[in-house]
Scaffold this motif. Structure first.
Motif, PDB file in Angstrom:
ATOM      1  N   VAL A  43       0.386  -1.499   0.493  1.00  0.00           N
ATOM      2  CA  VAL A  43      -0.090   0.227   0.265  1.00  0.00           C
ATOM      3  C   VAL A  43       0.729   1.314  -0.209  1.00  0.00           C
ATOM      4  N   ARG A  44       0.375   2.339  -0.848  1.00  0.00           N
ATOM      5  CA  ARG A  44       1.196   3.695  -0.937  1.00  0.00           C
ATOM      6  C   ARG A  44       0.258   4.472  -0.011  1.00  0.00           C
ATOM      7  N   VAL A  45       0.438   5.427   0.659  1.00  0.00           N
ATOM      8  CA  VAL A  45      -0.169   6.580   1.196  1.00  0.00           C
ATOM      9  C   VAL A  45       0.535   7.458   0.600  1.00  0.00           C
ATOM     10  N   VAL A  46       0.029   8.212   0.915  1.00  0.00           N
ATOM     11  CA  VAL A  46       0.429   9.840   0.328  1.00  0.00           C
ATOM     12  C   VAL A  46      -0.860  11.059   1.450  1.00  0.00           C
ATOM     13  N   GLU A  47      -0.399  11.304   2.132  1.00  0.00           N
ATOM     14  CA  GLU A  47      -0.344  12.941   3.209  1.00  0.00           C
ATOM     15  C   GLU A  47      -0.432  14.201   2.480  1.00  0.00           C
ATOM     16  N   SER A  48      -1.947  15.513   2.375  1.00  0.00           N
ATOM     17  CA  SER A  48      -1.650  16.056   2.547  1.00  0.00           C
ATOM     18  C   SER A  48      -2.715  16.969   2.993  1.00  0.00           C
ATOM     19  N   GLY A  49      -2.323  18.383   2.948  1.00  0.00           N
ATOM     20  CA  GLY A  49      -3.290  19.740   4.253  1.00  0.00           C
ATOM     21  C   GLY A  49      -2.761  19.779   5.402  1.00  0.00           C
TER      22      GLY A  49
ATOM     23  N   SER B  66      -3.358   4.104  -2.671  1.00  0.00           N
ATOM     24  CA  SER B  66      -3.187   2.860  -3.522  1.00  0.00           C
ATOM     25  C   SER B  66      -3.387   1.669  -2.675  1.00  0.00           C
ATOM     26  N   GLY B  67      -4.014   0.501  -3.788  1.00  0.00           N
ATOM     27  CA  GLY B  67      -4.477  -0.832  -3.387  1.00  0.00           C
ATOM     28  C   GLY B  67      -5.660  -0.839  -3.398  1.00  0.00           C
ATOM     29  N   ARG B  68      -5.896  -2.324  -3.694  1.00  0.00           N
ATOM     30  CA  ARG B  68      -7.228  -2.753  -3.851  1.00  0.00           C
ATOM     31  C   ARG B  68      -7.847  -3.671  -2.925  1.00  0.00           C
ATOM     32  N   THR B  69      -7.361  -3.417  -1.642  1.00  0.00           N
ATOM     33  CA  THR B  69      -7.333  -4.065  -0.006  1.00  0.00           C
ATOM     34  C   THR B  69      -7.827  -2.426   0.719  1.00  0.00           C
ATOM     35  N   PHE B  70      -7.835  -1.745  -0.009  1.00  0.00           N
ATOM     36  CA  PHE B  70      -7.948  -0.149   1.208  1.00  0.00           C
ATOM     37  C   PHE B  70      -8.460  -0.764   2.047  1.00  0.00           C
ATOM     38  N   SER B  71      -9.651  -0.825   2.396  1.00  0.00           N
ATOM     39  CA  SER B  71     -10.943  -1.514   3.340  1.00  0.00           C
ATOM     40  C   SER B  71     -10.665  -2.549   4.117  1.00  0.00           C
TER      41      SER B  71
ATOM     42  N   TYR C 105       1.879  11.635  10.282  1.00  0.00           N
ATOM     43  CA  TYR C 105       2.115  10.783   8.951  1.00  0.00           C
ATOM     44  C   TYR C 105       0.987   9.852   9.384  1.00  0.00           C
ATOM     45  N   CYS C 106       0.365   9.580   8.184  1.00  0.00           N
ATOM     46  CA  CYS C 106      -0.546   8.808   7.848  1.00  0.00           C
ATOM     47  C   CYS C 106      -0.170   7.042   8.142  1.00  0.00           C
ATOM     48  N   ALA C 107      -0.547   5.722   8.219  1.00  0.00           N
ATOM     49  CA  ALA C 107       0.394   4.625   8.109  1.00  0.00           C
ATOM     50  C   ALA C 107      -1.002   3.943   7.647  1.00  0.00           C
ATOM     51  N   ALA C 108      -0.788   2.915   7.403  1.00  0.00           N
ATOM     52  CA  ALA C 108      -1.695   1.067   7.634  1.00  0.00           C
ATOM     53  C   ALA C 108      -1.464   0.283   8.181  1.00  0.00           C
TER      54      ALA C 108
END
Length: 124
Positions: free
Chosen positions: A2-8, A25-30, A95-98
């Motif tokens: 999974v690639r994550v990009v923070e903004s704001g 990104s990713g097809r299984t985000f949920s 930071y955002c993390a999965a």
């Protein structure tokens, strides 16, 4: 993966608000719980909030409880952090993390993928 990009992030006066976004990104985000951490200079990275994969369970660090709200839109592969009544001590890189765990974790090692961070500065 999974690639994550923070903004704001940005500069805001105490008492103001910001909304951070984390696009993944990713097809299984949920299937991933998502969390936010923050880090100020010279301070260990600290947990802020987390949300379960389906959005049904959230939990917050005490310093932000009642002021911050985490939410997610799985159709957009995006998680949000609404930050209200900001204080100077909220300043830091966010930071955002999965996490593969159902409810994420209070600890950084409970997360598998991390974004690069976005700076939040709250002036007094």
């Amino acid at each position: 993966q999974v690639r994550v990009v923070e903004s704001g992030g940005g500069l805001v006066q105490a008492g103001g608000s910001l909304r951070l976004s984390c696009a993944a990104s990713g097809r299984t985000f949920s299937s991933y719980a998502m969390g936010w951490f923050r880090q100020a200079p010279g301070v260990e990275r600290e947990f802020v909030p987390a949300i379960s994969g389906n959005g049904g369970y959230t939990y917050y660090a005490d310093p932000v409880k009642g002021r911050f709200t985490i939410s997610r839109d799985n159709a957009k592969n995006t998680v949000y952090l609404q930050m209200n009544s900001l204080k100077p001590e909220d300043t830091g890189v966010y930071y955002c993390a999965a996490s593969k765990y159902y409810r994420g974790s209070y600890y950084p090692h409970g997360y598998d993928y991390w974004g690069q961070g976005t700076q939040v500065t709250v002036s007094s």
